[in-house]
Design a protein around this motif. Structure first.
Motif, PDB file in Angstrom:
ATOM      1  N   GLN A 113     -31.241 -80.346 -26.170  1.00  0.00           N
ATOM      2  CA  GLN A 113     -29.935 -79.622 -26.583  1.00  0.00           C
ATOM      3  C   GLN A 113     -30.082 -78.095 -26.787  1.00  0.00           C
ATOM      4  O   GLN A 113     -29.334 -77.416 -26.118  1.00  0.00           O
ATOM      5  CB  GLN A 113     -29.444 -80.107 -27.908  1.00  0.00           C
ATOM      6  CG  GLN A 113     -28.987 -81.619 -27.934  1.00  0.00           C
ATOM      7  CD  GLN A 113     -28.942 -82.308 -29.169  1.00  0.00           C
ATOM      8  OE1 GLN A 113     -29.211 -81.839 -30.250  1.00  0.00           O
ATOM      9  NE2 GLN A 113     -28.323 -83.434 -29.330  1.00  0.00           N
ATOM     10  N   ASN A 114     -31.018 -77.691 -27.201  1.00  0.00           N
ATOM     11  CA  ASN A 114     -31.311 -76.075 -27.576  1.00  0.00           C
ATOM     12  C   ASN A 114     -31.488 -75.593 -26.070  1.00  0.00           C
ATOM     13  O   ASN A 114     -31.224 -74.379 -25.954  1.00  0.00           O
ATOM     14  CB  ASN A 114     -32.564 -75.905 -28.289  1.00  0.00           C
ATOM     15  CG  ASN A 114     -32.360 -76.292 -29.747  1.00  0.00           C
ATOM     16  OD1 ASN A 114     -31.138 -76.337 -30.402  1.00  0.00           O
ATOM     17  ND2 ASN A 114     -33.416 -76.473 -30.343  1.00  0.00           N
ATOM     18  N   GLU A 115     -32.276 -76.161 -25.161  1.00  0.00           N
ATOM     19  CA  GLU A 115     -32.436 -75.368 -23.900  1.00  0.00           C
ATOM     20  C   GLU A 115     -31.246 -75.415 -22.987  1.00  0.00           C
ATOM     21  O   GLU A 115     -30.914 -74.248 -22.294  1.00  0.00           O
ATOM     22  CB  GLU A 115     -33.652 -76.400 -23.132  1.00  0.00           C
ATOM     23  CG  GLU A 115     -33.699 -75.943 -21.821  1.00  0.00           C
ATOM     24  CD  GLU A 115     -34.401 -74.405 -21.608  1.00  0.00           C
ATOM     25  OE1 GLU A 115     -34.524 -73.876 -20.615  1.00  0.00           O
ATOM     26  OE2 GLU A 115     -34.885 -74.009 -22.783  1.00  0.00           O
ATOM     27  N   VAL A 116     -30.272 -76.457 -23.297  1.00  0.00           N
ATOM     28  CA  VAL A 116     -29.005 -76.406 -22.733  1.00  0.00           C
ATOM     29  C   VAL A 116     -28.076 -75.278 -22.935  1.00  0.00           C
ATOM     30  O   VAL A 116     -27.340 -74.490 -22.472  1.00  0.00           O
ATOM     31  CB  VAL A 116     -28.108 -77.845 -22.768  1.00  0.00           C
ATOM     32  CG1 VAL A 116     -26.777 -77.637 -22.332  1.00  0.00           C
ATOM     33  CG2 VAL A 116     -28.714 -78.986 -21.718  1.00  0.00           C
ATOM     34  N   ARG A 117     -28.060 -75.322 -24.487  1.00  0.00           N
ATOM     35  CA  ARG A 117     -27.553 -74.058 -25.030  1.00  0.00           C
ATOM     36  C   ARG A 117     -27.922 -72.668 -24.952  1.00  0.00           C
ATOM     37  O   ARG A 117     -27.157 -71.761 -24.737  1.00  0.00           O
ATOM     38  CB  ARG A 117     -27.434 -74.305 -26.819  1.00  0.00           C
ATOM     39  CG  ARG A 117     -26.731 -73.147 -27.654  1.00  0.00           C
ATOM     40  CD  ARG A 117     -27.006 -73.598 -29.150  1.00  0.00           C
ATOM     41  NE  ARG A 117     -26.553 -74.948 -29.409  1.00  0.00           N
ATOM     42  CZ  ARG A 117     -27.470 -75.991 -29.737  1.00  0.00           C
ATOM     43  NH1 ARG A 117     -28.655 -75.573 -29.891  1.00  0.00           N
ATOM     44  NH2 ARG A 117     -26.808 -76.948 -29.996  1.00  0.00           N
ATOM     45  N   ARG A 118     -29.404 -72.557 -24.470  1.00  0.00           N
ATOM     46  CA  ARG A 118     -30.070 -71.248 -24.060  1.00  0.00           C
ATOM     47  C   ARG A 118     -29.328 -70.833 -22.721  1.00  0.00           C
ATOM     48  O   ARG A 118     -29.099 -69.774 -22.645  1.00  0.00           O
ATOM     49  CB  ARG A 118     -31.141 -71.508 -24.473  1.00  0.00           C
ATOM     50  CG  ARG A 118     -32.118 -70.096 -24.173  1.00  0.00           C
ATOM     51  CD  ARG A 118     -33.616 -70.233 -23.692  1.00  0.00           C
ATOM     52  NE  ARG A 118     -33.638 -70.724 -22.347  1.00  0.00           N
ATOM     53  CZ  ARG A 118     -33.752 -70.364 -21.351  1.00  0.00           C
ATOM     54  NH1 ARG A 118     -33.338 -69.129 -21.187  1.00  0.00           N
ATOM     55  NH2 ARG A 118     -34.114 -70.852 -20.190  1.00  0.00           N
ATOM     56  N   ILE A 119     -29.357 -71.979 -21.824  1.00  0.00           N
ATOM     57  CA  ILE A 119     -29.036 -71.476 -20.525  1.00  0.00           C
ATOM     58  C   ILE A 119     -27.462 -70.979 -20.428  1.00  0.00           C
ATOM     59  O   ILE A 119     -27.059 -70.087 -19.878  1.00  0.00           O
ATOM     60  CB  ILE A 119     -29.126 -72.721 -19.371  1.00  0.00           C
ATOM     61  CG1 ILE A 119     -30.374 -73.249 -19.348  1.00  0.00           C
ATOM     62  CG2 ILE A 119     -28.370 -72.623 -18.186  1.00  0.00           C
ATOM     63  CD1 ILE A 119     -31.112 -74.604 -18.819  1.00  0.00           C
ATOM     64  N   LYS A 120     -26.624 -71.661 -21.251  1.00  0.00           N
ATOM     65  CA  LYS A 120     -25.148 -71.374 -21.393  1.00  0.00           C
ATOM     66  C   LYS A 120     -25.206 -70.179 -21.948  1.00  0.00           C
ATOM     67  O   LYS A 120     -24.338 -69.368 -21.438  1.00  0.00           O
ATOM     68  CB  LYS A 120     -24.673 -72.395 -22.186  1.00  0.00           C
ATOM     69  CG  LYS A 120     -24.205 -73.730 -21.603  1.00  0.00           C
ATOM     70  CD  LYS A 120     -23.353 -74.600 -22.534  1.00  0.00           C
ATOM     71  CE  LYS A 120     -23.237 -76.023 -21.928  1.00  0.00           C
ATOM     72  NZ  LYS A 120     -22.528 -76.826 -22.660  1.00  0.00           N
ATOM     73  N   ASP A 121     -25.617 -69.630 -23.146  1.00  0.00           N
ATOM     74  CA  ASP A 121     -25.847 -68.475 -23.670  1.00  0.00           C
ATOM     75  C   ASP A 121     -26.037 -67.342 -22.906  1.00  0.00           C
ATOM     76  O   ASP A 121     -25.282 -66.266 -22.904  1.00  0.00           O
ATOM     77  CB  ASP A 121     -26.425 -68.510 -24.853  1.00  0.00           C
ATOM     78  CG  ASP A 121     -25.964 -69.669 -26.066  1.00  0.00           C
ATOM     79  OD1 ASP A 121     -24.864 -70.116 -25.937  1.00  0.00           O
ATOM     80  OD2 ASP A 121     -26.519 -69.777 -27.045  1.00  0.00           O
ATOM     81  N   LYS A 122     -27.023 -67.416 -21.874  1.00  0.00           N
ATOM     82  CA  LYS A 122     -27.648 -66.473 -21.173  1.00  0.00           C
ATOM     83  C   LYS A 122     -26.808 -66.410 -19.820  1.00  0.00           C
ATOM     84  O   LYS A 122     -27.081 -65.618 -19.084  1.00  0.00           O
ATOM     85  CB  LYS A 122     -29.039 -66.618 -21.168  1.00  0.00           C
ATOM     86  CG  LYS A 122     -29.923 -66.446 -22.233  1.00  0.00           C
ATOM     87  CD  LYS A 122     -31.425 -66.307 -21.831  1.00  0.00           C
ATOM     88  CE  LYS A 122     -32.274 -65.814 -23.114  1.00  0.00           C
ATOM     89  NZ  LYS A 122     -32.044 -64.480 -22.941  1.00  0.00           N
ATOM     90  N   GLY A 123     -26.088 -67.294 -19.778  1.00  0.00           N
ATOM     91  CA  GLY A 123     -25.283 -67.497 -18.537  1.00  0.00           C
ATOM     92  C   GLY A 123     -25.989 -67.576 -17.128  1.00  0.00           C
ATOM     93  O   GLY A 123     -25.854 -66.899 -16.246  1.00  0.00           O
ATOM     94  N   GLU A 124     -27.086 -68.233 -17.110  1.00  0.00           N
ATOM     95  CA  GLU A 124     -28.281 -68.234 -16.139  1.00  0.00           C
ATOM     96  C   GLU A 124     -27.357 -68.977 -15.065  1.00  0.00           C
ATOM     97  O   GLU A 124     -26.510 -70.162 -15.195  1.00  0.00           O
ATOM     98  CB  GLU A 124     -29.173 -69.260 -16.634  1.00  0.00           C
ATOM     99  CG  GLU A 124     -30.375 -68.305 -17.473  1.00  0.00           C
ATOM    100  CD  GLU A 124     -31.431 -69.048 -17.848  1.00  0.00           C
ATOM    101  OE1 GLU A 124     -31.927 -70.173 -17.043  1.00  0.00           O
ATOM    102  OE2 GLU A 124     -32.264 -68.641 -18.841  1.00  0.00           O
ATOM    103  N   ASP A 125     -27.683 -68.772 -13.857  1.00  0.00           N
ATOM    104  CA  ASP A 125     -27.099 -69.165 -12.605  1.00  0.00           C
ATOM    105  C   ASP A 125     -27.474 -70.771 -12.342  1.00  0.00           C
ATOM    106  O   ASP A 125     -28.520 -70.955 -12.109  1.00  0.00           O
ATOM    107  CB  ASP A 125     -27.338 -68.391 -11.444  1.00  0.00           C
ATOM    108  CG  ASP A 125     -26.809 -68.573 -10.083  1.00  0.00           C
ATOM    109  OD1 ASP A 125     -25.641 -69.606 -10.224  1.00  0.00           O
ATOM    110  OD2 ASP A 125     -27.077 -68.182  -9.196  1.00  0.00           O
ATOM    111  N   THR A 126     -26.550 -71.559 -12.339  1.00  0.00           N
ATOM    112  CA  THR A 126     -26.520 -72.798 -11.712  1.00  0.00           C
ATOM    113  C   THR A 126     -25.682 -73.258 -10.513  1.00  0.00           C
ATOM    114  O   THR A 126     -25.651 -74.432 -10.387  1.00  0.00           O
ATOM    115  CB  THR A 126     -26.325 -73.924 -12.729  1.00  0.00           C
ATOM    116  OG1 THR A 126     -25.064 -73.717 -13.338  1.00  0.00           O
ATOM    117  CG2 THR A 126     -27.243 -73.524 -14.366  1.00  0.00           C
ATOM    118  N   LEU A 127     -24.970 -72.267  -9.935  1.00  0.00           N
ATOM    119  CA  LEU A 127     -24.241 -72.474  -8.879  1.00  0.00           C
ATOM    120  C   LEU A 127     -25.112 -73.330  -7.628  1.00  0.00           C
ATOM    121  O   LEU A 127     -24.226 -74.472  -7.029  1.00  0.00           O
ATOM    122  CB  LEU A 127     -23.714 -71.393  -8.313  1.00  0.00           C
ATOM    123  CG  LEU A 127     -22.815 -70.439  -9.302  1.00  0.00           C
ATOM    124  CD1 LEU A 127     -22.391 -69.059  -8.740  1.00  0.00           C
ATOM    125  CD2 LEU A 127     -21.583 -71.320  -9.595  1.00  0.00           C
ATOM    126  N   ALA A 128     -26.272 -72.882  -7.256  1.00  0.00           N
ATOM    127  CA  ALA A 128     -26.947 -73.627  -6.228  1.00  0.00           C
ATOM    128  C   ALA A 128     -27.210 -75.221  -6.459  1.00  0.00           C
ATOM    129  O   ALA A 128     -26.816 -75.973  -5.810  1.00  0.00           O
ATOM    130  CB  ALA A 128     -28.198 -72.909  -6.102  1.00  0.00           C
TER     131      ALA A 128
END
Length: 493
Positions: free
Chosen positions: A213-228
């Motif tokens: 859960q924390n890693e999912v939250r971190r990815i969202k908060d940092k706006g990391e690219d998941t478009l690919a």
């Protein structure tokens, strides 16, 4: 093992050394070895051969030098070939010094015309070699084929089989699995004993669902690219319902991949059912299947044992595997073609929707029916979306499971096939014929194993059986023919 995505089994570096007893001609062992090597190379197998006189072991010095060279070359396993009777003390000395798996092969006599001058007596020598190895407590590292006295052509077949066995051995001994727990309350049978897992070399990273859960939250908060990732998902399954939901899935997949890379994981097991759905707002099934089809299996309900079984099936088959429930009996009227099968040896194999889309006919993304009944009974499906529905395509299958027995592991292996017929139910489901299933279920599975099983989509039971013995499994259960009763079976019924 931590393998590149898209890779299903480790590479194996194989050594081969021969032996000759001093009262037999060394030239005979040399001649037979060259014949075996010629056939190996024609089959694309190129074993490492020791340099110098130790390529054929006659003395303890030869044995020590050959073992040294193999270890220096990083060989994962060695074929020890008795070109003639062989020196049993030196045979055992080599096995003692080389600390990896060793396969014993013995040369068969070639023809009646050669028995006078070129008789090697390796059939006799193998008795002495095996006993010498056993007396020194080394037999657990030695693989002896069912038919160990071989021609050159037969020897190549055994070597090819041994390479597959060593893939399972090496992959398992070097595996680290990540468990995102805790195990859901409703799945008590999905427990595990850490000591039993460690007994075959598997390491465990015990993590919490909160870590995910924390890693999912971190990815969202940092706006990391998941478009690919999202684009690749939509290409694989156009029925993903909407872009926002696809984003939830893509962020989750990135989180899983981050843990995989950071901890060098071989596979994972996640909690699911049903806290994961409430917190991450989707079922993980589609992602589990996507990762499995790229060589990173993910088991459900934090099921460590089934994950290990999946990894072993993957290494043995060198292909995608899955985790399924041994789920439901098959009604006689499901399909007219079932009249040709013993209906009690048919079994419906199901899971919510975590299969590789490449193994399913007409895969489509839907919602988890049972969870929706519980969690979203009166509203359109939202957080229970993410399963893949479809029928497993017809194929051979090997069904595999391991389970703790004290601080050791026991296992079962059964082979069968998926039929090409509509299972007429939800989830990713197949109708399997497993010969002897009903008796095997009653007298082996009940009370020993839980409801999950790993499934490899090929017949690889012979490889797994030999690998399990080499790994030191306490028991390896297989279906028995109708003529042999199981312990405790009521033969009067």
């Amino acid at each position: 093992m931590y393998l590149p995505l898209g890779t299903y089994s480790p590479e194996i570096k194989l050594g081969l050394v021969s032996a000759s007893r001093n009262c037999f001609p060394r030239a005979l062992s040399d001649e037979r070895t060259e014949r075996l090597l010629e056939r190996c190379r024609a089959a694309g197998i190129n074993p490492i051969i020791p340099h110098g006189d130790c390529r054929i072991i006659e003395t303890k010095d030869h044995a020590a030098e050959a073992a040294r060279q193999f270890k220096e070359a990083g060989c994962d396993a060695v074929v020890y070939y008795l070109g003639n009777f062989s020196p049993e003390i030196e045979d055992a000395f080599f096995v003692k010094l080389y600390d990896g798996p060793v396969m014993l092969l013995a040369a068969a006599e070639e023809s009646g015309a050669s028995l006078l001058q070129k008789r090697g007596d390796a059939l006799c020598g193998l008795l002495s070699a095996a006993l010498a190895i056993n007396k020194r407590g080394l037999a657990h590292r030695v693989h002896i084929p069912e038919l160990p006295v071989v021609s050159a052509e037969e020897g190549v077949q055994e070597i090819a089989h041994f390479i597959k066995v060593v893939k399972v051995f090496k992959g398992t001994r070097n595996a680290t699995v990540g468990l995102f727990g805790p195990r859901p309350r409703d799945f008590e049978t999905c427990n595990y004993n850490l000591a039993s897992v460690n007994s075959i070399g598997v390491e465990v990273e015990e993590l919490g669902l909160f870590d995910l859960q924390n890693e999912v939250r971190r990815i969202k908060d940092k706006g990391e690219d998941t478009l690919a990732i999202k684009a690749d998902m939509k290409q694989e399954v156009p029925s993903i319902p909407d872009d926002e939901f696809a984003t939830r899935l893509s962020v989750y997949e990135k989180a899983i991949k981050n843990f995989r890379d950071n901890l060098k994981l071989s596979g994972a097991a996640t909690q699911c059912w049903s806290e994961q759905e409430l917190s991450l707002r989707h079922v993980p099934c589609f992602i589990n299947g996507r990762m499995a089809q790229n060589g990173f299996p993910i088991a459900c309900e934090n099921d460590c044992y089934s994950l290990i079984a999946e990894l072993m099936g993957q290494y043995a088959s060198d292909a995608t595997v899955g985790i399924l429930d041994i789920n439901h009996s098959i009604p006689k009227d499901l399909h007219a073609s079932l009249a040709d099968y013993p209906i009690r040896d048919m079994v419906g194999m199901f899971h919510c929707g975590n299969a590789s889309t490449k193994r399913l006919k007409n895969p489509e993304m839907k919602f988890q029916v049972i969870m929706k009944r519980m969690m979203e009974p009166d509203t359109p499906a939202d957080i229970t979306r993410g399963t893949i529905e479809g029928q497993f395509a017809a194929s051979p299958i090997t069904v595999i499971q391991v389970h703790g027995i004290g601080d050791s592991l026991q296992a079962y292996i059964a082979e069968g096939h998926f039929l090409d017929l509509d299972p007429k139910t939800f989830g990713c489901t197949g109708t399997a014929y497993v010969p002897g299933f009903s008796r095997f279920y009653r007298h082996t599975l009940l009370g020993r194993f839980h409801h999950h099983a790993a499934v490899a989509f090929t017949h690889c039971g012979s490889v797994l059986y030999d690998a399990f013995k080499l790994l030191g499994m306490a028991h390896v259960h297989t279906p028995l023919p109708a003529s042999i009763p199981y312990p405790g079976e009521n033969v009067f019924r």
